[in-house]
Scaffold this motif. Structure first.
Motif, mmCIF file in Angstrom:
data_model
loop_
_atom_site.group_PDB
_atom_site.id
_atom_site.type_symbol
_atom_site.label_atom_id
_atom_site.label_comp_id
_atom_site.label_asym_id
_atom_site.label_seq_id
_atom_site.Cartn_x
_atom_site.Cartn_y
_atom_site.Cartn_z
ATOM 1 N N PHE A 1 8.415 -2.502 -3.113
ATOM 2 C CA PHE A 1 8.793 -2.450 -4.528
ATOM 3 C C PHE A 1 7.714 -3.039 -5.429
ATOM 4 C CE2 PHE A 1 12.930 -1.446 -2.832
ATOM 5 C CZ PHE A 1 13.421 -0.550 -3.768
ATOM 6 N N LEU A 2 7.010 -4.069 -4.951
ATOM 7 C CA LEU A 2 5.897 -4.604 -5.741
ATOM 8 C C LEU A 2 4.796 -3.558 -5.896
ATOM 9 C CD1 LEU A 2 5.732 -8.231 -4.291
ATOM 10 C CD2 LEU A 2 6.402 -7.580 -6.619
ATOM 11 N N GLY A 3 4.555 -2.775 -4.856
ATOM 12 C CA GLY A 3 3.564 -1.701 -4.934
ATOM 13 C C GLY A 3 3.980 -0.606 -5.898
ATOM 14 N N LEU A 4 5.264 -0.202 -5.837
ATOM 15 C CA LEU A 4 5.770 0.805 -6.771
ATOM 16 C C LEU A 4 5.579 0.347 -8.218
ATOM 17 C CD1 LEU A 4 9.236 1.702 -5.134
ATOM 18 C CD2 LEU A 4 7.197 3.149 -5.129
ATOM 19 N N GLY A 5 6.072 -0.854 -8.500
ATOM 20 C CA GLY A 5 6.011 -1.377 -9.863
ATOM 21 C C GLY A 5 4.597 -1.651 -10.334
ATOM 22 N N SER A 6 3.747 -2.152 -9.446
ATOM 23 C CA SER A 6 2.361 -2.442 -9.820
ATOM 24 C C SER A 6 1.614 -1.177 -10.206
ATOM 25 C CB SER A 6 1.630 -3.144 -8.677
ATOM 26 O OG SER A 6 2.182 -4.413 -8.459
ATOM 27 N N PHE A 7 1.796 -0.121 -9.416
ATOM 28 C CA PHE A 7 1.125 1.132 -9.775
ATOM 29 C C PHE A 7 1.618 1.623 -11.128
ATOM 30 C CE2 PHE A 7 0.817 5.646 -10.307
ATOM 31 C CZ PHE A 7 -0.515 5.884 -10.016
ATOM 32 N N GLN A 8 2.930 1.614 -11.309
ATOM 33 C CA GLN A 8 3.513 2.130 -12.550
ATOM 34 C C GLN A 8 3.005 1.358 -13.769
ATOM 35 O OE1 GLN A 8 5.436 4.774 -12.439
ATOM 36 N NE2 GLN A 8 6.512 4.829 -14.375
ATOM 37 N N LEU B 1 0.829 -1.212 0.000
ATOM 38 C CA LEU B 1 0.000 0.000 0.000
ATOM 39 C C LEU B 1 0.860 1.258 0.000
ATOM 40 C CD1 LEU B 1 -2.878 -0.840 2.500
ATOM 41 C CD2 LEU B 1 -3.104 -0.353 0.073
ATOM 42 N N ILE B 2 1.926 1.241 0.798
ATOM 43 C CA ILE B 2 2.823 2.394 0.835
ATOM 44 C C ILE B 2 3.480 2.590 -0.525
ATOM 45 C CG2 ILE B 2 4.936 3.331 1.862
ATOM 46 C CD1 ILE B 2 4.093 1.869 4.469
ATOM 47 N N GLY B 3 3.936 1.507 -1.151
ATOM 48 C CA GLY B 3 4.555 1.594 -2.467
ATOM 49 C C GLY B 3 3.612 2.164 -3.513
ATOM 50 N N LEU C 1 9.939 -8.737 -6.864
ATOM 51 C CA LEU C 1 9.886 -10.201 -6.960
ATOM 52 C C LEU C 1 11.183 -10.832 -6.481
ATOM 53 C CD1 LEU C 1 8.011 -10.576 -10.362
ATOM 54 C CD2 LEU C 1 7.120 -11.110 -8.065
ATOM 55 N N TYR C 2 12.311 -10.209 -6.816
ATOM 56 C CA TYR C 2 13.607 -10.707 -6.335
ATOM 57 C C TYR C 2 13.660 -10.655 -4.805
ATOM 58 C CZ TYR C 2 18.477 -10.652 -4.976
ATOM 59 O OH TYR C 2 19.648 -10.902 -4.317
ATOM 60 N N LEU C 3 13.241 -9.515 -4.234
ATOM 61 C CA LEU C 3 13.263 -9.376 -2.772
ATOM 62 C C LEU C 3 12.313 -10.366 -2.100
ATOM 63 C CD1 LEU C 3 13.406 -5.486 -2.454
ATOM 64 C CD2 LEU C 3 15.256 -7.125 -2.012
ATOM 65 N N LEU C 4 11.167 -10.625 -2.720
ATOM 66 C CA LEU C 4 10.220 -11.594 -2.177
ATOM 67 C C LEU C 4 10.823 -12.998 -2.200
ATOM 68 C CD1 LEU C 4 7.441 -12.234 -1.044
ATOM 69 C CD2 LEU C 4 6.604 -12.387 -3.393
ATOM 70 N N ARG C 5 11.451 -13.335 -3.298
ATOM 71 C CA ARG C 5 12.097 -14.651 -3.416
ATOM 72 C C ARG C 5 13.199 -14.802 -2.367
ATOM 73 N NH1 ARG C 5 16.182 -16.265 -7.677
ATOM 74 N NH2 ARG C 5 16.369 -18.486 -7.386
ATOM 75 N N ARG C 6 13.998 -13.754 -2.202
ATOM 76 C CA ARG C 6 15.076 -13.791 -1.209
ATOM 77 C C ARG C 6 14.519 -13.889 0.217
ATOM 78 N NH1 ARG C 6 19.288 -8.952 -0.889
ATOM 79 N NH2 ARG C 6 17.903 -8.238 0.723
ATOM 80 N N ALA C 7 13.427 -13.169 0.473
ATOM 81 C CA ALA C 7 12.814 -13.219 1.799
ATOM 82 C C ALA C 7 12.280 -14.616 2.098
ATOM 83 C CB ALA C 7 11.696 -12.181 1.903
ATOM 84 N N ARG C 8 11.646 -15.240 1.115
ATOM 85 C CA ARG C 8 11.112 -16.591 1.315
ATOM 86 C C ARG C 8 12.223 -17.586 1.610
ATOM 87 N NH1 ARG C 8 6.761 -16.600 -3.631
ATOM 88 N NH2 ARG C 8 5.055 -15.636 -2.469
ATOM 89 N N LYS C 9 13.361 -17.421 0.951
ATOM 90 C CA LYS C 9 14.485 -18.328 1.179
ATOM 91 C C LYS C 9 15.037 -18.202 2.591
ATOM 92 C CE LYS C 9 16.440 -18.999 -3.412
ATOM 93 N NZ LYS C 9 17.613 -18.744 -4.275
ATOM 94 N N THR C 10 15.136 -16.962 3.079
ATOM 95 C CA THR C 10 15.745 -16.755 4.394
ATOM 96 C C THR C 10 14.773 -16.966 5.549
ATOM 97 O OG1 THR C 10 15.332 -14.375 4.301
ATOM 98 C CG2 THR C 10 17.456 -15.146 3.492
ATOM 99 N N GLU C 11 13.470 -16.944 5.289
ATOM 100 C CA GLU C 11 12.499 -17.093 6.368
ATOM 101 C C GLU C 11 12.533 -18.472 7.005
ATOM 102 O OE1 GLU C 11 8.831 -16.007 4.556
ATOM 103 O OE2 GLU C 11 9.355 -13.884 4.540
ATOM 104 N N ALA D 1 8.319 -6.840 3.821
ATOM 105 C CA ALA D 1 7.899 -5.447 3.706
ATOM 106 C C ALA D 1 8.632 -4.756 2.549
ATOM 107 C CB ALA D 1 8.133 -4.706 5.011
ATOM 108 N N TRP D 2 9.942 -4.956 2.450
ATOM 109 C CA TRP D 2 10.681 -4.351 1.340
ATOM 110 C C TRP D 2 10.194 -4.891 0.008
ATOM 111 C CZ3 TRP D 2 12.885 0.047 1.342
ATOM 112 C CH2 TRP D 2 13.456 0.555 2.505
#
Length: 160
Positions: A92-99, A19-21, A140-150, A87-88
């Motif tokens: 970025f997904l919010g920024l890109g989705s709006f654009q 939402l913030i993005g 998407l990259y940050l989401l993938r990285r977050a899923r790996k480290t979680e 969150a990160w």
């Protein structure tokens, strides 16, 4: 490596920052392209009065998205449930989705406005949508990285 806390809320962390993005990118669009450069308004197919009113409605919606997203993230942080990686990614997904939504749906499908009213729109369309795609790919990259480290946990040193 960080281990995911038991009370972590991955979905709300992603949604709040999303939402913030969206709100930030809508604000960038409105401030730069609507106000400073005066290239277009949110809805250009009517009178100037209607165009300015739609800019105001976009501004109100962007502020609501930013405030709602911040309240979601603050609540998660207060309860120690904020997942920063998600969150990160959401931001970025919010920024890109709006654009991309603006570039494809608003500009081409609904034709509420164009980026700029010039003879050759193609360079503007390509730059606008490429920027959105880059932001979306970062998310998407940050989401993938977050899923790996979680799922990883910090190794425990054996006691002697």
């Amino acid at each position: 490596m960080k281990c995911l806390a038991e009370n972590a809320d991955t979905g709300r962390s992603l949604r709040g920052a999303f939402l913030i993005g969206v709100g930030i990118m809508a604000g960038v669009d409105e401030i730069i392209f609507h106000q400073l450069l005066a290239w277009h308004h949110f809805y250009d197919r009517a009178t100037l009065k209607v165009a300015l009113m739609t800019d105001g409605l976009l501004h109100a919606a962007e502020l609501l998205a930013i405030v709602a997203g911040f309240f979601m993230l603050l609540d998660l942080r207060r309860s120690h449930a904020l997942v920063e990686g998600r969150a990160w990614a959401g931001f970025f997904l919010g920024l890109g989705s709006f654009q991309l939504f603006d570039g494809i749906i608003d500009h081409k499908v609904l034709r509420t406005h164009q980026i700029r009213y010039v003879d050759n729109l193609l360079p503007y369309d390509l730059a606008w949508n490429a920027a959105g795609l880059v932001l979306l790919l970062i998310g998407l990259y940050l989401l993938r990285r977050a899923r790996k480290t979680e799922g990883r946990t910090t190794p425990v040193e054996p006691k002697n």
